[in-house]
Motif scaffolding. Structure first.
Motif, PDB file in Angstrom:
ATOM      1  N   MET A   1       0.625  -1.023  -0.255  1.00 39.39           N
ATOM      2  CA  MET A   1       0.373  -0.121   0.064  1.00 39.39           C
ATOM      3  C   MET A   1       0.695   1.497   0.311  1.00 39.39           C
ATOM      4  O   MET A   1       2.027   1.461   0.817  1.00 39.39           O
ATOM      5  N   THR A   2       0.298   2.200  -0.861  1.00 35.38           N
ATOM      6  CA  THR A   2       1.792   2.720  -1.046  1.00 35.38           C
ATOM      7  C   THR A   2       1.002   4.750   0.228  1.00 35.38           C
ATOM      8  O   THR A   2       0.061   4.211   0.475  1.00 35.38           O
ATOM      9  N   LEU A   3       2.120   5.377   0.848  1.00 38.97           N
ATOM     10  CA  LEU A   3       2.198   5.514   1.539  1.00 38.97           C
ATOM     11  C   LEU A   3       1.335   6.680   1.404  1.00 38.97           C
ATOM     12  O   LEU A   3       1.474   7.983  -0.007  1.00 38.97           O
ATOM     13  N   GLN A   4       0.549   7.391   2.239  1.00 36.52           N
ATOM     14  CA  GLN A   4      -0.303   8.475   2.018  1.00 36.52           C
ATOM     15  C   GLN A   4      -0.614   9.714   2.917  1.00 36.52           C
ATOM     16  O   GLN A   4      -0.827   9.436   3.827  1.00 36.52           O
ATOM     17  N   SER A   5      -0.354  10.828   2.082  1.00 34.13           N
ATOM     18  CA  SER A   5      -0.811  12.207   3.525  1.00 34.13           C
ATOM     19  C   SER A   5      -1.999  12.423   3.705  1.00 34.13           C
ATOM     20  O   SER A   5      -2.937  12.467   2.725  1.00 34.13           O
ATOM     21  N   TRP A   6      -2.130  12.976   4.596  1.00 34.10           N
ATOM     22  CA  TRP A   6      -3.977  13.146   4.761  1.00 34.10           C
ATOM     23  C   TRP A   6      -3.369  14.946   4.340  1.00 34.10           C
ATOM     24  O   TRP A   6      -4.650  15.416   4.237  1.00 34.10           O
ATOM     25  N   VAL A   7      -2.577  15.602   3.885  1.00 29.24           N
ATOM     26  CA  VAL A   7      -2.575  16.801   3.597  1.00 29.24           C
ATOM     27  C   VAL A   7      -2.369  16.611   1.500  1.00 29.24           C
ATOM     28  O   VAL A   7      -2.151  15.196   1.267  1.00 29.24           O
ATOM     29  N   PRO A   8      -3.416  17.494   0.989  1.00 29.56           N
ATOM     30  CA  PRO A   8      -4.250  16.710  -0.555  1.00 29.56           C
ATOM     31  C   PRO A   8      -3.264  17.049  -1.041  1.00 29.56           C
ATOM     32  O   PRO A   8      -2.201  18.115  -1.211  1.00 29.56           O
ATOM     33  N   VAL A   9      -3.001  16.047  -1.967  1.00 30.57           N
ATOM     34  CA  VAL A   9      -1.988  16.061  -2.896  1.00 30.57           C
ATOM     35  C   VAL A   9      -2.210  15.584  -4.151  1.00 30.57           C
ATOM     36  O   VAL A   9      -3.165  14.994  -4.344  1.00 30.57           O
ATOM     37  N   PRO A  10      -2.513  16.609  -5.223  1.00 30.48           N
ATOM     38  CA  PRO A  10      -3.219  16.862  -6.129  1.00 30.48           C
ATOM     39  C   PRO A  10      -2.118  15.640  -7.385  1.00 30.48           C
ATOM     40  O   PRO A  10      -0.973  14.855  -7.280  1.00 30.48           O
ATOM     41  N   ALA A  11      -3.359  14.809  -8.139  1.00 30.97           N
ATOM     42  CA  ALA A  11      -2.521  13.362  -8.912  1.00 30.97           C
ATOM     43  C   ALA A  11      -1.270  14.144  -9.860  1.00 30.97           C
ATOM     44  O   ALA A  11      -1.648  15.599  -9.881  1.00 30.97           O
ATOM     45  N   GLY A  12      -0.250  13.489  -9.824  1.00 26.37           N
ATOM     46  CA  GLY A  12       0.983  13.788 -10.569  1.00 26.37           C
ATOM     47  C   GLY A  12       1.890  14.786  -9.647  1.00 26.37           C
ATOM     48  O   GLY A  12       2.779  14.713 -10.887  1.00 26.37           O
ATOM     49  N   SER A  13       1.429  15.473  -9.287  1.00 23.52           N
ATOM     50  CA  SER A  13       2.176  16.166  -7.820  1.00 23.52           C
ATOM     51  C   SER A  13       3.630  15.447  -8.090  1.00 23.52           C
ATOM     52  O   SER A  13       4.312  14.590  -7.929  1.00 23.52           O
ATOM     53  N   HIS A  14       4.554  17.019  -8.147  1.00 25.15           N
ATOM     54  CA  HIS A  14       5.910  16.274  -7.706  1.00 25.15           C
ATOM     55  C   HIS A  14       6.448  16.241  -6.478  1.00 25.15           C
ATOM     56  O   HIS A  14       7.238  16.338  -5.916  1.00 25.15           O
ATOM     57  N   PHE A  15       5.895  16.352  -5.641  1.00 29.06           N
ATOM     58  CA  PHE A  15       6.110  16.745  -4.063  1.00 29.06           C
ATOM     59  C   PHE A  15       4.825  15.793  -3.781  1.00 29.06           C
ATOM     60  O   PHE A  15       4.687  16.416  -2.378  1.00 29.06           O
ATOM     61  N   ILE A 373      14.825  30.817 -19.813  1.00 26.28           N
ATOM     62  CA  ILE A 373      14.936  29.842 -19.135  1.00 26.28           C
ATOM     63  C   ILE A 373      14.318  29.001 -17.775  1.00 26.28           C
ATOM     64  O   ILE A 373      14.385  29.329 -16.596  1.00 26.28           O
ATOM     65  N   SER A 374      13.533  28.266 -17.985  1.00 28.13           N
ATOM     66  CA  SER A 374      12.839  27.420 -16.990  1.00 28.13           C
ATOM     67  C   SER A 374      14.052  25.674 -17.431  1.00 28.13           C
ATOM     68  O   SER A 374      13.925  25.388 -18.601  1.00 28.13           O
ATOM     69  N   ILE A 375      14.566  25.820 -16.197  1.00 26.79           N
ATOM     70  CA  ILE A 375      15.060  23.633 -15.997  1.00 26.79           C
ATOM     71  C   ILE A 375      13.824  23.246 -15.167  1.00 26.79           C
ATOM     72  O   ILE A 375      14.105  23.657 -13.525  1.00 26.79           O
ATOM     73  N   SER A 376      13.762  21.831 -15.144  1.00 29.78           N
ATOM     74  CA  SER A 376      12.913  20.568 -14.132  1.00 29.78           C
ATOM     75  C   SER A 376      13.025  19.800 -14.548  1.00 29.78           C
ATOM     76  O   SER A 376      13.650  19.110 -15.599  1.00 29.78           O
ATOM     77  N   ALA A 377      13.286  18.615 -13.279  1.00 29.02           N
ATOM     78  CA  ALA A 377      13.658  17.760 -13.842  1.00 29.02           C
ATOM     79  C   ALA A 377      12.254  16.352 -12.173  1.00 29.02           C
ATOM     80  O   ALA A 377      12.010  17.099 -11.526  1.00 29.02           O
ATOM     81  N   THR A 378      12.606  15.577 -13.316  1.00 32.11           N
ATOM     82  CA  THR A 378      11.994  14.816 -12.516  1.00 32.11           C
ATOM     83  C   THR A 378      12.417  13.220 -11.467  1.00 32.11           C
ATOM     84  O   THR A 378      13.488  12.804 -12.664  1.00 32.11           O
ATOM     85  N   ALA A 379      12.398  12.174 -10.891  1.00 32.54           N
ATOM     86  CA  ALA A 379      13.070  10.892 -10.851  1.00 32.54           C
ATOM     87  C   ALA A 379      11.821   9.676 -10.487  1.00 32.54           C
ATOM     88  O   ALA A 379      10.523  10.421  -9.371  1.00 32.54           O
ATOM     89  N   PRO A 380      12.181   9.003 -10.923  1.00 36.59           N
ATOM     90  CA  PRO A 380      11.318   7.837  -9.722  1.00 36.59           C
ATOM     91  C   PRO A 380      11.203   7.462  -8.337  1.00 36.59           C
ATOM     92  O   PRO A 380      12.842   7.948  -7.914  1.00 36.59           O
ATOM     93  N   GLY A 381      10.761   6.928  -7.620  1.00 35.84           N
ATOM     94  CA  GLY A 381      10.523   7.640  -6.346  1.00 35.84           C
ATOM     95  C   GLY A 381      10.292   6.153  -6.085  1.00 35.84           C
ATOM     96  O   GLY A 381       9.463   5.583  -6.667  1.00 35.84           O
ATOM     97  N   ALA A 382       9.921   6.499  -4.761  1.00 36.11           N
ATOM     98  CA  ALA A 382       9.277   5.082  -3.747  1.00 36.11           C
ATOM     99  C   ALA A 382       8.349   4.396  -3.994  1.00 36.11           C
ATOM    100  O   ALA A 382       7.453   5.592  -4.184  1.00 36.11           O
ATOM    101  N   GLU A 383       7.477   3.687  -4.050  1.00 35.86           N
ATOM    102  CA  GLU A 383       6.480   3.033  -4.289  1.00 35.86           C
ATOM    103  C   GLU A 383       5.497   3.574  -5.527  1.00 35.86           C
ATOM    104  O   GLU A 383       4.466   3.758  -5.546  1.00 35.86           O
ATOM    105  N   THR A 385       6.114   6.562  -7.013  1.00 37.48           N
ATOM    106  CA  THR A 385       5.718   8.082  -7.286  1.00 37.48           C
ATOM    107  C   THR A 385       7.187   8.160  -7.895  1.00 37.48           C
ATOM    108  O   THR A 385       8.466   8.178  -8.306  1.00 37.48           O
ATOM    109  N   THR A 386       6.508   9.950  -8.254  1.00 36.06           N
ATOM    110  CA  THR A 386       7.240  10.545  -8.993  1.00 36.06           C
ATOM    111  C   THR A 386       7.796  11.899  -8.135  1.00 36.06           C
ATOM    112  O   THR A 386       7.229  12.455  -7.545  1.00 36.06           O
TER     113      THR A 386
END
Length: 399
Positions: A1-15, A373-383, A385-386
């Motif tokens: 089961m993926t760890l979830q926060s009670w703080v709303p985290v929108p789908a696709g959020s990077h945080f 100029i804007s630079i962004s990045a993502t990485a695979p996370g636990a469970e 996630t992104t």
């Protein structure tokens, strides 16, 4: 089961709660700057949530200096506070809407070193400027090449960048002239923030990387190519680099990147013993994106970097140079093997000979005033996630 926060985290959020990057913010309506972590669309005030004054400061340095065991302890406690519903009444007042806070430079920079560790970038530059020679210099595959930068001009994302002036001498000119750079460029990089120092006269081995490096951020190493080309012989970059280096406001802790670790590319020849990876695979699977005025121009893959951040740290200290809390070093331009993966405009436009086409019919070889100029990045996370790094943004102002 993926760890979830009670703080709303929108789908696709990077945080998501599996990330929890650290930053420094000023609350809405003013107030002293303090340390927080990003969760979804909110920032958690750590001084208020944890009751620890080390976080009621305008930089991460005091916390980073406490060391790896403390970093782990705080992260575990924050995860508990944000995932156990019973903590909500106590913790919720310490949450701020991210849109309402002002993000600051997250750490006080002690020293700054920039490396040159992408084989694809180094080879591209070599082919452009030394077409009749081998693309790589003879030392390139034996050590991570780098230079010492200017700590005082490291700035947080969103800080405008004034076009630098300096001496320039095109090949066809008889003498140098002075004026604003005409070949202003970017370098999409990844930065590493040192938390705990080391003693002068000792070295930090590859295996000790995670004992000293606190976390990872994004970097734009702005570069005035015409100034750089005239000044760099024989001692390397100086005024063509020192006018500004932009960093993202969020520092992702190493602990959040365990699922992003990958083996680095195969090395030949084998590095000297102090640079061998051993059991320490510190390649990182980061997918970067570079946008010019909102238009995607490149997707540099960090996993392709020849030298890892652990090897860079080992080389930086092998002569006995000491580390300090707040030391910061960058990877060098991240470029992949494909044309659309090049992390600088000089590569993307091949020295200006193949301008980048932009929507609406415009083109760019190098930056014009007003460009962003804007630079962004993502990485695979636990469970599954992104993990996101936010972005580092800068707009060019006239010189």
């Amino acid at each position: 089961m993926t760890l979830q926060s009670w703080v709303p985290v929108p789908a696709g959020s990077h945080f998501p709660v599996q990330n929890l990057p650290y930053g420094v913010f000023e609350p809405s309506g003013g107030g002293a700057a303090r340390v927080g972590v990003a969760i979804g669309e909110h920032v958690l005030d750590l001084a208020a949530a944890l009751g620890d004054e080390v976080f009621a400061r305008p930089s991460l340095n005091a916390f980073m200096a406490q060391g790896r065991e403390r970093w782990h302890e705080v992260r575990a406690r924050v995860v508990e506070l944000l995932t156990v519903e019973a903590n909500r009444p106590e913790v919720e007042p310490a949450l701020h809407r991210a849109a309402d806070v002002r993000l600051l430079l997250p750490f006080e920079v002690a020293d700054y070193v920039d490396f040159y560790s992408s084989e694809h970038h180094a080879a591209n530059i070599g082919r452009m400027f030394r077409p009749d020679s081998e693309p790589l210099t003879p030392n390139w595959k034996h050590l991570p090449i780098g230079y010492h930068g200017r700590a005082g001009t490291v700035v947080v994302s969103g800080t405008p960048v004034v076009r630098p002036s300096g001496q320039r001498k095109p090949p066809q000119a008889d003498a140098p002239s002075f004026g604003p750079s005409q070949r202003l460029d970017i370098e999409a990089e990844v930065g590493f923030v040192v938390g705990t120092g080391s003693e002068l006269g000792t070295s930090v081995g590859v295996a000790d990387f995670a004992e000293h490096v606190f976390g990872v951020c994004l970097v734009n190493d702005w570069s005035a190519r015409d100034i750089q080309a005239w000044e760099y012989v024989p001692l390397g970059p100086f005024l063509g680099k020192s006018f500004a280096t932009s960093v993202s406001p969020w520092v992702v802790p190493l602990e959040a990147l365990e699922d992003a670790r990958v083996a680095p590319p195969e090395r030949a020849p084998e590095p000297l013993p102090y640079l061998r990876d051993g059991e320490q695979d510190w390649g990182l699977d980061l997918a970067m994106e570079v946008r010019l005025n909102g238009h995607l121009v490149s997707r540099p893959p960090f996993a392709s970097m020849y030298w890892t951040p652990a090897q860079q740290l080992a080389h930086m200290t092998v002569n006995g140079a000491s580390l300090r809390t707040g030391d910061f070093y960058a990877s060098g331009t991240v470029s992949g093997p494909e044309p659309e993966q090049r992390g600088s405009l000089i590569e993307l436009s091949w020295g200006g000979r193949e301008p980048i086409e932009l929507p609406g019919g415009g083109t760019r070889s190098f930056l014009e005033d007003g460009d962003e100029i804007s630079i962004s990045a993502t990485a695979p996370g636990a469970e599954g996630t992104t993990i996101g790094f936010g972005e580092v943004v800068g707009r060019i102002l006239p010189g």
